[in-house]
Design an enzyme around this catalytic site. Structure first.
Site, PDB file in Angstrom:
ATOM      1  N   CYS A 105      17.935  16.280  -3.144  1.00  0.00           N
ATOM      2  CA  CYS A 105      17.174  16.085  -1.907  1.00  0.00           C
ATOM      3  C   CYS A 105      17.003  17.417  -1.186  1.00  0.00           C
ATOM      4  CB  CYS A 105      17.889  15.086  -1.001  1.00  0.00           C
ATOM      5  SG  CYS A 105      16.974  14.652   0.504  1.00  0.00           S
ATOM      6  N   CYS A 106      18.083  18.197  -1.087  1.00  0.00           N
ATOM      7  CA  CYS A 106      18.014  19.515  -0.458  1.00  0.00           C
ATOM      8  C   CYS A 106      17.069  20.434  -1.222  1.00  0.00           C
ATOM      9  CB  CYS A 106      19.401  20.143  -0.394  1.00  0.00           C
ATOM     10  SG  CYS A 106      20.530  19.397   0.804  1.00  0.00           S
ATOM     11  N   CYS A 216      23.459  23.862   0.760  1.00  0.00           N
ATOM     12  CA  CYS A 216      22.257  23.113   0.387  1.00  0.00           C
ATOM     13  C   CYS A 216      21.459  23.787  -0.717  1.00  0.00           C
ATOM     14  CB  CYS A 216      21.368  22.917   1.614  1.00  0.00           C
ATOM     15  SG  CYS A 216      20.797  24.468   2.339  1.00  0.00           S
TER      16      CYS A 216
END
Length: 234
Positions: A105-106, A216
């Site tokens: 997602c990051c 991230c």
């Protein structure tokens, strides 16, 4: 006075490594750097990564920064097709249950947009500090970013949290009002919470994960890499 060396360093970066960009998360640290760039009228682009999951207060600050400094704050969003595919296959908040899905997602929402934002640049600036986390304790003010193949500067590496806030108060710099609600490190809304008095600065980021996993992908931890000499940035 700690801010004078900072101003000199940022001026030097702008002069020697153009074109340069500041990657701003609109954090307290990034607001210090934004203020320096704006006051010195330096030719440094400032951009934010609009992940699509930012807090309303963060978005409000972005609007305020544009008006307050009369600058062009560029925003880079993720590929909508990549986001839609992720949500369709895994669910919008799948990152809570799986580290790999959180990192994916990051990657979609932050890492890929960063690549677009840095395209054509010779150097970029961040608001990272050594105090942020153990993984950043050896952070250099100047390093080579092998991923993006350019110079990378962390001018606030040696600053303390208290020094950051002293600067903001002294110069009347706008800041994210979430800090007034107990936040000390602010990212996407579903992945950030306020910290407790006994917790460290980034404890509210991805709080359900082990401390060593709390990055991230924007700033990969390269423990074996040697930092550039600090004098290179002066």
């Amino acid at each position: 006075m700690i801010e004078e060396p900072l101003r000199a360093q940022v001026r030097d970066i702008a002069a020697r490594f153009a074109p340069v960009a500041l990657a701003s998360s609109l954090s307290a640290e990034d607001m210090v750097l934004t203020d320096v760039i704006a006051r010195e009228r330096l030719p440094i682009d400032i951009f934010v990564l609009d992940t699509g999951r930012l807090h309303a207060d963060t978005l409000a600050l972005a609007t305020l920064v544009k008006k307050h400094y009369a600058i062009d704050l560029k925003a880079y969003a993720p590929d909508p097709h990549a986001v839609a595919e992720y949500v369709s296959r895994h669910g919008r908040d799948a990152f809570y249950a799986d580290l790999e899905l959180r990192q994916r997602c990051c990657e979609i929402r932050k890492v890929h947009p960063l690549r677009r934002a840095l395209a054509g640049k010779r150097a970029w600036i961040t608001g990272q500090r050594r105090e942020h986390s153990p993984s950043r304790s050896a952070l250099a003010q100047h390093e080579y970013d092998a991923v993006h193949r350019m110079e990378k500067f962390n001018p606030l590496a040696e600053w303390t949290e208290a020094q950051v806030w002293a600067y903001l108060r002294e110069h009347g710099v706008p800041y994210n009002r979430l800090y007034d609600q107990g936040y000390r490190s602010i990212g996407c809304a579903p992945c950030t919470r306020p910290t407790l008095p006994h917790e460290d600065v980034r404890a509210g980021r991805w709080w359900w994960e082990a401390a060593e996993e709390k990055e991230c992908g924007l700033h990969p931890v390269r423990r074996s890499a040697k930092p550039r000499e600090e004098t290179d940035a002066r």
